[in-house]
Design a protein around this motif. Structure first.
Motif, PDB file in Angstrom:
ATOM      1  N   GLU A  81      -4.211  -1.253  -8.091  1.00  0.00           N
ATOM      2  CA  GLU A  81      -5.335  -0.334  -8.029  1.00  0.00           C
ATOM      3  C   GLU A  81      -4.741   1.021  -7.685  1.00  0.00           C
ATOM      4  O   GLU A  81      -3.886   1.117  -6.802  1.00  0.00           O
ATOM      5  CB  GLU A  81      -6.339  -0.752  -6.966  1.00  0.00           C
ATOM      6  CG  GLU A  81      -7.528   0.179  -6.878  1.00  0.00           C
ATOM      7  CD  GLU A  81      -8.596  -0.286  -5.911  1.00  0.00           C
ATOM      8  OE1 GLU A  81      -9.418   0.561  -5.511  1.00  0.00           O
ATOM      9  OE2 GLU A  81      -8.616  -1.482  -5.547  1.00  0.00           O
ATOM     10  N   TRP A 118      -1.957   5.516  -4.115  1.00  0.00           N
ATOM     11  CA  TRP A 118      -2.745   6.732  -4.290  1.00  0.00           C
ATOM     12  C   TRP A 118      -1.870   7.964  -4.106  1.00  0.00           C
ATOM     13  O   TRP A 118      -0.801   7.907  -3.498  1.00  0.00           O
ATOM     14  CB  TRP A 118      -3.950   6.761  -3.354  1.00  0.00           C
ATOM     15  CG  TRP A 118      -3.656   6.977  -1.897  1.00  0.00           C
ATOM     16  CD1 TRP A 118      -3.338   6.011  -0.975  1.00  0.00           C
ATOM     17  CD2 TRP A 118      -3.657   8.218  -1.197  1.00  0.00           C
ATOM     18  NE1 TRP A 118      -3.144   6.591   0.249  1.00  0.00           N
ATOM     19  CE2 TRP A 118      -3.342   7.956   0.150  1.00  0.00           C
ATOM     20  CE3 TRP A 118      -3.910   9.538  -1.566  1.00  0.00           C
ATOM     21  CZ2 TRP A 118      -3.254   8.936   1.118  1.00  0.00           C
ATOM     22  CZ3 TRP A 118      -3.831  10.531  -0.596  1.00  0.00           C
ATOM     23  CH2 TRP A 118      -3.508  10.220   0.731  1.00  0.00           C
ATOM     24  N   THR A 144      -0.220  -4.060  -5.939  1.00  0.00           N
ATOM     25  CA  THR A 144      -0.068  -2.744  -5.324  1.00  0.00           C
ATOM     26  C   THR A 144      -1.372  -1.973  -5.274  1.00  0.00           C
ATOM     27  O   THR A 144      -2.134  -1.961  -6.238  1.00  0.00           O
ATOM     28  CB  THR A 144       0.948  -1.916  -6.145  1.00  0.00           C
ATOM     29  OG1 THR A 144       2.176  -2.637  -6.245  1.00  0.00           O
ATOM     30  CG2 THR A 144       1.202  -0.555  -5.526  1.00  0.00           C
ATOM     31  N   TYR A 145      -1.592  -1.303  -4.151  1.00  0.00           N
ATOM     32  CA  TYR A 145      -2.612  -0.264  -4.044  1.00  0.00           C
ATOM     33  C   TYR A 145      -1.820   1.029  -3.878  1.00  0.00           C
ATOM     34  O   TYR A 145      -0.954   1.129  -3.003  1.00  0.00           O
ATOM     35  CB  TYR A 145      -3.516  -0.493  -2.830  1.00  0.00           C
ATOM     36  CG  TYR A 145      -4.478   0.655  -2.610  1.00  0.00           C
ATOM     37  CD1 TYR A 145      -5.695   0.686  -3.265  1.00  0.00           C
ATOM     38  CD2 TYR A 145      -4.145   1.715  -1.776  1.00  0.00           C
ATOM     39  CE1 TYR A 145      -6.574   1.755  -3.093  1.00  0.00           C
ATOM     40  CE2 TYR A 145      -5.007   2.783  -1.596  1.00  0.00           C
ATOM     41  CZ  TYR A 145      -6.215   2.796  -2.256  1.00  0.00           C
ATOM     42  OH  TYR A 145      -7.070   3.854  -2.094  1.00  0.00           O
ATOM     43  N   HIS A 173      -5.474   5.414  -7.261  1.00  0.00           N
ATOM     44  CA  HIS A 173      -6.404   6.534  -7.117  1.00  0.00           C
ATOM     45  C   HIS A 173      -5.593   7.824  -7.124  1.00  0.00           C
ATOM     46  O   HIS A 173      -4.677   7.981  -6.310  1.00  0.00           O
ATOM     47  CB  HIS A 173      -7.205   6.420  -5.820  1.00  0.00           C
ATOM     48  CG  HIS A 173      -8.116   5.242  -5.819  1.00  0.00           C
ATOM     49  ND1 HIS A 173      -9.413   5.310  -6.240  1.00  0.00           N
ATOM     50  CD2 HIS A 173      -7.889   3.945  -5.487  1.00  0.00           C
ATOM     51  CE1 HIS A 173      -9.959   4.111  -6.154  1.00  0.00           C
ATOM     52  NE2 HIS A 173      -9.052   3.261  -5.700  1.00  0.00           N
ATOM     53  N   ILE A 223       0.881  -1.166   0.000  1.00  0.00           N
ATOM     54  CA  ILE A 223       0.000   0.000   0.000  1.00  0.00           C
ATOM     55  C   ILE A 223       0.918   1.215   0.000  1.00  0.00           C
ATOM     56  O   ILE A 223       1.702   1.404   0.936  1.00  0.00           O
ATOM     57  CB  ILE A 223      -0.906   0.011   1.244  1.00  0.00           C
ATOM     58  CG1 ILE A 223      -1.753  -1.259   1.290  1.00  0.00           C
ATOM     59  CG2 ILE A 223      -1.763   1.273   1.261  1.00  0.00           C
ATOM     60  CD1 ILE A 223      -2.400  -1.510   2.636  1.00  0.00           C
TER      61      ILE A 223
END
Length: 186
Positions: free
Chosen positions: A158, A130, A127-128, A160, A80
């Motif tokens: 993902e 942002w 992986t996330y 953002h 993350i």
């Protein structure tokens, strides 16, 4: 020289060691050894990403004594990354790389070794990630470069990209704003 013999190697080696240590004690600690993720914000995102990308680098294998018998013990299951420092290139956060590279900050081999978008491959963990468009500290291009590298290597991710938010906004809520109202972003 491997390019990795910099100040940034010690925390990375320690994180990979910790992942292996948790796996070794998973049954005793009631931890699912297949669900060990790293999480990092800003420069901590660089550390987390180093572990998720370079877990099988020869320098790490050697430092941790990784053999065929314990192959992958230090590999996180996922990562993350929150407004992470990724690149030592055009969109670098100079302060982070001054700390990571120390006296090697102007060494091109060291900069490439720690410019993580250059090392993503099919062994990189899911992986996330942002970031915010208005991050004035770590340019959002760090995340965009990383996303592109993940996509090229067909690594699940993902992402953002939020339109607003200061660097350091953490979870952007009351619990993490440290009394700074600008860090609360509903």
């Amino acid at each position: 020289s491997t390019g990795y013999d910099c100040a940034g190697f010690a925390p990375w080696k320690e994180l990979d060691w910790a992942i292996g240590y948790i796996r070794e004690h998973a049954a005793e600690w009631h931890v699912d050894p297949e669900k060990i993720a790293t999480c990092g914000f800003s420069a901590g995102g660089h550390l987390s990403a180093s572990s998720g990308i370079l877990w099988n680098a020869p320098v790490v294998r050697e430092a941790l004594g990784i053999t065929e018998e314990n192959e992958g013990i230090n590999r996180p299951t996922g990562m993350i990354l929150s407004y992470p420092v990724i690149s030592a290139g055009k969109f670098t956060h100079k302060g982070s790389f001054a700390e990571i590279l120390g006296e090697n900050v102007d060494n091109e081999e060291a900069r490439r070794a720690y410019s993580l978008e250059l090392h993503v491959d099919e062994n990189t963990v899911p992986t996330y990630i942002w970031h915010t468009c208005t991050d004035g500290t770590v340019p959002v291009e760090n995340t965009l470069l990383f996303m592109s590298a993940l996509a090229k290597s067909k690594v699940r991710f993902e992402a953002h990209i939020f339109p607003e938010g200061r660097h350091g906004s953490s979870l952007a809520n009351d619990q993490t704003c440290s009394g700074i109202p600008e860090l609360i972003i509903p």
